[in-house]
Write a protein that holds these residues in place. Structure first.
Motif, PDB file in Angstrom:
ATOM      1  N   GLY A   1       0.774  -1.208  -0.001  1.00 34.04           N
ATOM      2  CA  GLY A   1       0.039  -0.142   0.113  1.00 34.04           C
ATOM      3  C   GLY A   1       0.793   1.249   0.110  1.00 34.04           C
ATOM      4  N   SER A   2       0.181   2.348   0.110  1.00 34.17           N
ATOM      5  CA  SER A   2       0.801   3.778  -0.012  1.00 34.17           C
ATOM      6  C   SER A   2       0.795   4.411   1.440  1.00 34.17           C
ATOM      7  CB  SER A   2       0.136   4.408  -1.275  1.00 34.17           C
ATOM      8  OG  SER A   2      -1.352   4.521  -0.832  1.00 34.17           O
ATOM      9  N   HIS A   3       1.806   4.275   2.143  1.00 37.41           N
ATOM     10  CA  HIS A   3       1.831   4.570   3.534  1.00 37.41           C
ATOM     11  C   HIS A   3       2.055   6.132   3.654  1.00 37.41           C
ATOM     12  CE1 HIS A   3       2.461   0.272   3.730  1.00 37.41           C
ATOM     13  NE2 HIS A   3       3.304   0.395   3.096  1.00 37.41           N
ATOM     14  N   GLY A   4       1.791   6.545   4.827  1.00 38.79           N
ATOM     15  CA  GLY A   4       1.999   7.942   5.201  1.00 38.79           C
ATOM     16  C   GLY A   4       3.469   7.962   5.925  1.00 38.79           C
ATOM     17  N   GLY A   5       4.244   7.088   5.405  1.00 43.56           N
ATOM     18  CA  GLY A   5       5.721   7.246   5.929  1.00 43.56           C
ATOM     19  C   GLY A   5       6.025   5.900   6.849  1.00 43.56           C
ATOM     20  N   HIS A   6       7.114   5.258   6.702  1.00 42.85           N
ATOM     21  CA  HIS A   6       7.545   4.113   7.544  1.00 42.85           C
ATOM     22  C   HIS A   6       8.009   4.366   8.949  1.00 42.85           C
ATOM     23  CE1 HIS A   6       6.573   1.439   4.206  1.00 42.85           C
ATOM     24  NE2 HIS A   6       7.439   2.153   3.369  1.00 42.85           N
ATOM     25  N   GLY A   7       6.957   4.381  10.014  1.00 42.11           N
ATOM     26  CA  GLY A   7       7.612   4.269  11.295  1.00 42.11           C
ATOM     27  C   GLY A   7       8.131   3.442  11.880  1.00 42.11           C
ATOM     28  N   ASP A   8       9.003   3.411  12.771  1.00 43.50           N
ATOM     29  CA  ASP A   8       9.776   2.286  13.262  1.00 43.50           C
ATOM     30  C   ASP A   8       9.194   2.289  14.910  1.00 43.50           C
ATOM     31  OD1 ASP A   8      11.530   0.587  15.158  1.00 43.50           O
ATOM     32  OD2 ASP A   8      12.573   0.289  13.048  1.00 43.50           O
ATOM     33  N   GLY A   9       8.656   1.364  15.282  1.00 44.41           N
ATOM     34  CA  GLY A   9       8.049   1.656  16.713  1.00 44.41           C
ATOM     35  C   GLY A   9       9.216   1.429  17.718  1.00 44.41           C
ATOM     36  N   MET A  10      10.165   1.053  17.602  1.00 44.41           N
ATOM     37  CA  MET A  10      11.471   1.349  18.605  1.00 44.41           C
ATOM     38  C   MET A  10      11.968   2.443  18.644  1.00 44.41           C
ATOM     39  SD  MET A  10      11.145  -1.799  20.145  1.00 44.41           S
ATOM     40  CE  MET A  10      12.720  -1.447  21.091  1.00 44.41           C
ATOM     41  N   GLN A  11      12.119   3.129  17.332  1.00 47.75           N
ATOM     42  CA  GLN A  11      12.732   4.611  17.241  1.00 47.75           C
ATOM     43  C   GLN A  11      11.559   5.583  17.797  1.00 47.75           C
ATOM     44  OE1 GLN A  11      13.598   5.238  13.065  1.00 47.75           O
ATOM     45  NE2 GLN A  11      15.168   3.583  13.049  1.00 47.75           N
TER      46      GLN A  11
ATOM     47  N   ASN B   1      -2.467   3.023   6.129  1.00 52.68           N
ATOM     48  CA  ASN B   1      -2.951   1.905   5.249  1.00 52.68           C
ATOM     49  C   ASN B   1      -1.896   0.927   4.548  1.00 52.68           C
ATOM     50  OD1 ASN B   1      -6.073   2.654   5.437  1.00 52.68           O
ATOM     51  ND2 ASN B   1      -5.469   4.238   4.095  1.00 52.68           N
ATOM     52  N   ASP B   2      -1.708  -0.284   5.231  1.00 49.16           N
ATOM     53  CA  ASP B   2      -0.380  -0.944   4.685  1.00 49.16           C
ATOM     54  C   ASP B   2      -1.029  -1.819   3.558  1.00 49.16           C
ATOM     55  OD1 ASP B   2      -2.046  -2.541   6.263  1.00 49.16           O
ATOM     56  OD2 ASP B   2      -0.431  -3.158   7.727  1.00 49.16           O
ATOM     57  N   TYR B   3      -2.273  -1.697   3.142  1.00 53.45           N
ATOM     58  CA  TYR B   3      -2.581  -2.647   1.661  1.00 53.45           C
ATOM     59  C   TYR B   3      -3.538  -1.568   1.038  1.00 53.45           C
ATOM     60  CZ  TYR B   3      -3.104  -6.510  -1.534  1.00 53.45           C
ATOM     61  OH  TYR B   3      -2.877  -7.362  -2.646  1.00 53.45           O
ATOM     62  N   ASP B   4      -3.568  -1.619  -0.379  1.00 52.39           N
ATOM     63  CA  ASP B   4      -4.452  -0.953  -1.272  1.00 52.39           C
ATOM     64  C   ASP B   4      -5.540  -2.228  -1.659  1.00 52.39           C
ATOM     65  OD1 ASP B   4      -3.709   1.726  -0.774  1.00 52.39           O
ATOM     66  OD2 ASP B   4      -2.205   1.518  -2.294  1.00 52.39           O
ATOM     67  N   TRP B   5      -6.655  -2.244  -1.182  1.00 54.49           N
ATOM     68  CA  TRP B   5      -7.377  -3.537  -1.647  1.00 54.49           C
ATOM     69  C   TRP B   5      -8.175  -3.153  -2.926  1.00 54.49           C
ATOM     70  CZ3 TRP B   5      -7.643  -7.443   1.705  1.00 54.49           C
ATOM     71  CH2 TRP B   5      -7.001  -7.348   2.955  1.00 54.49           C
ATOM     72  N   ASP B   6      -8.535  -4.232  -3.849  1.00 56.35           N
ATOM     73  CA  ASP B   6      -9.339  -4.116  -4.932  1.00 56.35           C
ATOM     74  C   ASP B   6     -10.383  -3.374  -4.674  1.00 56.35           C
ATOM     75  OD1 ASP B   6      -7.042  -5.040  -6.339  1.00 56.35           O
ATOM     76  OD2 ASP B   6      -7.737  -7.038  -5.750  1.00 56.35           O
ATOM     77  N   ALA B   7     -11.302  -3.536  -3.655  1.00 54.59           N
ATOM     78  CA  ALA B   7     -12.476  -2.862  -3.540  1.00 54.59           C
ATOM     79  C   ALA B   7     -12.910  -2.922  -2.097  1.00 54.59           C
ATOM     80  CB  ALA B   7     -13.485  -3.897  -4.096  1.00 54.59           C
ATOM     81  N   TYR B   8     -13.869  -1.981  -1.778  1.00 56.36           N
ATOM     82  CA  TYR B   8     -14.290  -1.781  -0.507  1.00 56.36           C
ATOM     83  C   TYR B   8     -15.927  -1.866  -0.452  1.00 56.36           C
ATOM     84  CZ  TYR B   8      -9.509  -0.242   0.162  1.00 56.36           C
ATOM     85  OH  TYR B   8      -8.159  -0.076   0.019  1.00 56.36           O
TER      86      TYR B   8
END
Length: 491
Positions: free
Chosen positions: A181-191, A224-231
């Motif tokens: 999916g198209s993310h709002g940035g890749h955050g790292d929980g530990m950081q 959203n970590d996945y762009d689904w084909d339909a909602y």
């Protein structure tokens, strides 16, 4: 989906009202309801899709009348083993529907019987095999209360899902590889831990970018970590939505169920005035508005007052942080129904990052006040690369049980140290939200609570049956990657 005209609903209610006063023994003697796990075919964007389903006597799902026991014979007509969880209900632990806790999966061709007294409200049922839930093995479970039969309102169910033509296995591989999916940035929980759990003043809303543009402590959220084909809304898209016939000036009780695998939705009633009257099947003090959100596994009940004039009113489910949407149309007879595009003009904001919606909810039937016997912190963490999600630093199989004794008042504190939100679901119990980011509240009663990134949510409950109960994130890819533990209750 149990859509009736108001007069039709009242007529049916009058006939059933007498049955609602029958002795419980009369229901016990009735034949069990038949429910079948099966395959079905949907038309999604003009393309045939074979999915799973739960077929009851009147279509997908079950509706029970007041006082009616949940007496169900569940048959597995699939060619794979399955098991169904009655989400939000409190059956005996042996009937809860979790693989090998304690009963095994239901084999193909096997029938398993269930019998318990259900809680009234808006619930749902789904496979507790994550890959099967992603194939739509889920359906509504509506348990009517006596007042539902006498209220001057029409009932409508809005059952939401996300869908991919790819297999769940392929979906999980893509998500794990970071290409889902198209993310709002890749955050790292530990950081992210460095920004501090108590520094909520550091949370600030940025201009909405392609994914709802949120930053917490200067770090971008992963939405959203996945762009689904339909909602889907009631198995349909906005290309061919369900149109529900309603009366001018009528009142609708909209029961919204988010059965999506990995999508948070905002429910937008547009020009139709609404009041939020229940969450997760439990009444709250009414909250007026026309936009309310719900995460995976959660439910909302809305009272909607329709205008006195005729017309058509779209009820839309907006994907958080994106433009996709789905929904249904409420329309008076003869009204022109205009096409609603499946993409909005702008992105929808992220959901409840500051817990503003949750803070407005107050239980109509709160827990009784009593001293807390036991409290425990649960750290929620994880990251996009590698795709691993944990509770207290461990995945399922390496987990450490959360323990309590039956009858104890327990407070669980969820601390989300990751950059994704987590809808946390506890089996076999109803809890009350009692703390939001360190502030005490007399919040809603629930079975699934959304914990935004870098946030804290406290819940209180009275430990129930001595047994092993599941506690997990209801984001299916998170669950599949191990974000699950046990709430182990002893005598």
């Amino acid at each position: 989906m149990n859509n009736l005209t108001r007069r039709g609903f009242l007529a049916a209610g009058a006939a059933v009202l007498a049955a609602a006063h029958l002795p419980r023994a009369a229901y016990a003697e009735a034949a069990p309801l038949a429910l079948t796990a099966t395959r079905r075919t949907l038309d999604i964007g003009g393309r045939a899709a074979t999915v799973f389903g739960l077929a009851g006597p009147g279509g997908q799902g079950l509706t029970l009348d007041p006082g009616q026991r949940f007496r169900v014979d569940l048959k597995n007509d699939l060619d794979v083993p399955t098991i169904i969880h009655w989400h939000g209900q409190i059956p005996p632990n042996a009937q809860d529907g979790v693989p090998d806790m304690p009963l095994p999966l239901i084999a193909p061709g096997e029938t398993r019987s269930f019998d318990f007294a259900p809680l009234p409200g808006t619930f749902w049922m789904h496979s507790h095999v994550p890959l099967q839930e992603m194939q739509l093995l889920a359906a509504p479970l509506i348990v009517r209360a006596p007042e539902d039969l006498t209220a001057d309102r029409q009932e409508v169910v809005l059952f939401l899902h996300d869908f991919s033509f790819k297999t769940p296995e392929e979906v999980l591989v893509e998500i794990g590889a970071g290409g889902g999916g198209s993310h709002g940035g890749h955050g790292d929980g530990m950081q992210a831990m460095g920004s501090g759990m108590m520094g909520m003043g550091a949370m600030q809303r940025m201009d909405h970018g392609s994914m709802g543009g949120m930053a917490i402590g200067g770090m971008a959220m992963d939405l959203n970590d996945y762009d689904w084909d339909a909602y889907l809304a009631n198995d349909r898209t906005l290309a061919d939505p369900e149109v529900v016939a309603v009366e001018r000036g009528g009142r609708v009780r909209l029961r919204v169920i988010n059965a999506a695998a990995a999508t948070v939705f905002w429910i937008d009633t547009g020009a139709a005035r609404a009041r939020l009257i229940a969450v997760d099947g439990h009444p709250v003090q009414p909250v007026a508005g026309n936009r309310f959100g719900l995460a995976m596994g959660q439910r909302l009940d809305l009272d909607i007052d329709l205008p006195a004039e005729g017309g058509a009113w779209p009820i839309l489910a907006l994907r958080e942080g994106a433009r996709e949407r789905t929904g249904l149309i409420l329309a008076t007879p003869g009204a022109a129904v205009r096409r609603v595009e499946s993409l909005a003009d702008t992105d929808t904001p992220a959901f409840d990052t500051d817990l503003a919606q949750e803070s407005r909810l107050m239980a109509a039937d709160p827990l009784t006040e009593r001293p807390v016997d036991r409290s425990q912190i649960l750290m929620l963490d994880g990251q996009m690369q590698p795709y691993v999600w944990t509770i207290n630093g461990a995945t399922w199989g390496e987990h450490r049980r959360v323990t309590a004794k039956s009858g104890e008042r327990v407070v669980l504190s969820f601390h989300n140290m990751s950059m994704m939100g987590h809808p946390m679901h506890l089996h076999g119990h109803v809890f009350q939200v009692v703390g939001l980011n360190g502030r005490r509240v007399a919040g809603a009663r629930r079975d699934t609570v959304y914990v935004p990134p870098m946030s804290m949510v406290d819940i209180a409950l009275d430990a129930g049956e001595a047994a092993r109960w599941m506690l997990h994130c209801h984001h299916m890819p998170h669950l599949a990657s191990g974000m699950m533990t046990e709430f182990a209750v002893s005598t």
